[in-house]
Design a protein around this motif. Structure first.
Motif, PDB file in Angstrom:
ATOM      1  N   LYS A  43       0.838  -1.196   0.000  1.00  0.00           N
ATOM      2  CA  LYS A  43       0.000   0.000   0.000  1.00  0.00           C
ATOM      3  C   LYS A  43       0.876   1.249   0.000  1.00  0.00           C
ATOM      4  O   LYS A  43       1.883   1.312   0.711  1.00  0.00           O
ATOM      5  N   TYR A  46       4.898   1.425  -5.043  1.00  0.00           N
ATOM      6  CA  TYR A  46       4.883   1.147  -6.474  1.00  0.00           C
ATOM      7  C   TYR A  46       5.121  -0.343  -6.667  1.00  0.00           C
ATOM      8  O   TYR A  46       5.736  -0.996  -5.822  1.00  0.00           O
ATOM      9  N   LEU A  75      -4.948   5.596 -10.309  1.00  0.00           N
ATOM     10  CA  LEU A  75      -3.495   5.518 -10.269  1.00  0.00           C
ATOM     11  C   LEU A  75      -2.913   6.579 -11.195  1.00  0.00           C
ATOM     12  O   LEU A  75      -3.271   6.658 -12.373  1.00  0.00           O
ATOM     13  N   LEU A 137       0.197   3.256  -5.333  1.00  0.00           N
ATOM     14  CA  LEU A 137      -0.912   2.419  -4.918  1.00  0.00           C
ATOM     15  C   LEU A 137      -1.634   3.045  -3.725  1.00  0.00           C
ATOM     16  O   LEU A 137      -1.003   3.702  -2.892  1.00  0.00           O
ATOM     17  N   LEU A 144      -7.066  -4.013  -5.525  1.00  0.00           N
ATOM     18  CA  LEU A 144      -7.490  -3.293  -6.720  1.00  0.00           C
ATOM     19  C   LEU A 144      -8.101  -4.299  -7.688  1.00  0.00           C
ATOM     20  O   LEU A 144      -7.478  -5.314  -8.011  1.00  0.00           O
ATOM     21  N   LEU A 180      -3.333  -5.930  -1.918  1.00  0.00           N
ATOM     22  CA  LEU A 180      -2.352  -5.000  -1.371  1.00  0.00           C
ATOM     23  C   LEU A 180      -1.993  -5.393   0.057  1.00  0.00           C
ATOM     24  O   LEU A 180      -2.867  -5.642   0.881  1.00  0.00           O
TER      25      LEU A 180
END
Length: 250
Positions: A43, A46, A75, A137, A144, A180
């Motif tokens: 989280k 990248y 994003l 992110l 996601l 994530l």
């Protein structure tokens, strides 16, 4: 003579059922469009990931793949890595609420990425991976959902857009999901093994190889389990045939 024929017939049927079960279970478990690695993107950081697209048809090839990005967690940066034989198009959309990234306001975000065959296809029994660099992110989401659309050269379109719900059976066409994990101290996500240089340029670390190996190991283990299940089903069928033959001869 009839007992022998009956035994062979039952054994053949049992073997066929076992083989069909393995193929059916394997297709259900592994034939979906997915995002790799799963559950390794941090989280707020990248990540470099692969969109894995298998071909599910025996008489058609995949010629187009479209991946859509969520609007509730936009994003600012989505960069595709070139894939030989495919042309790529990145489509952006304006944001109702601008994002702030590295002290700058971002007024638009990537809405979708589309790969179209340009000298290459995903043929029957094959798959293709499409690498993406993603960031930053979200910090307030656990996953996601990247809805995908797969197009074949016979004009068939498969929409991988159904969201899985906790406690419910997996839908027929589940959407790819990037899970994530907890944020890391340096705000860099895991890098997939698509291209180390590309990952470095995008500001990622080099731990993706371990994650991909873990994912591959998990897939191999699942395949072995399915194979064992098929063998056991076949043996059970053969045993049934033997017992039935003995009863008739008695």
């Amino acid at each position: 003579m009839s007992v022998s024929r009956t035994f062979l017939t039952r054994a053949a049927v049992a073997g066929g059922v076992a083989a069909s079960s393995v193929l059916l279970l394997s297709g259900t478990a592994f034939a979906h469009v997915s995002v790799q690695p799963q559950g390794e993107a941090a989280k707020g950081g990248y990540a470099t990931v692969n969109v894995k697209v298998p071909n599910e048809r025996d008489n058609a090839s995949t010629v187009k793949v479209e991946v859509n990005f969520p609007t509730d967690h936009p994003l600012a940066s989505v960069m595709p890595q070139p894939v030989p034989g495919w042309k790529v198009e990145v489509t952006k959309a304006k944001l109702a609420k601008p994002l702030e990234l590295h002290g700058k306001k971002i007024n638009e975000a990537v809405a979708k990425v589309t790969w179209t065959a340009d000298g290459s296809k995903i043929g029957p029994g094959q798959f293709q991976q499409f690498p993406l660099s993603l960031g930053q992110l979200p910090e307030d989401a656990d996953r996601l959902v990247l809805k995908a659309i797969q197009t074949y050269d016979n004009n068939e379109v498969v929409r991988w857009i159904e969201e899985s719900k906790e406690g419910a059976p997996e839908p027929g066409n589940p959407a790819p999901v990037l899970k994530l994990s907890a944020a890391t101290g340096d705000h860099h996500g895991a890098a997939a093994p698509a291209d180390d240089k590309a990952g470095d340029k995008a500001g990622h670390d080099d731990k993706g190889g371990e994650h991909e190996e873990a994912s591959a190991s998990s897939t191999d283990s699942a395949a072995r389990v399915l194979g064992v299940v098929g063998i056991l089903v076949g043996l059970a069928g053969i045993a049934y045939g033997v017992l039935a033959g003995r009863r008739r001869s008695a």
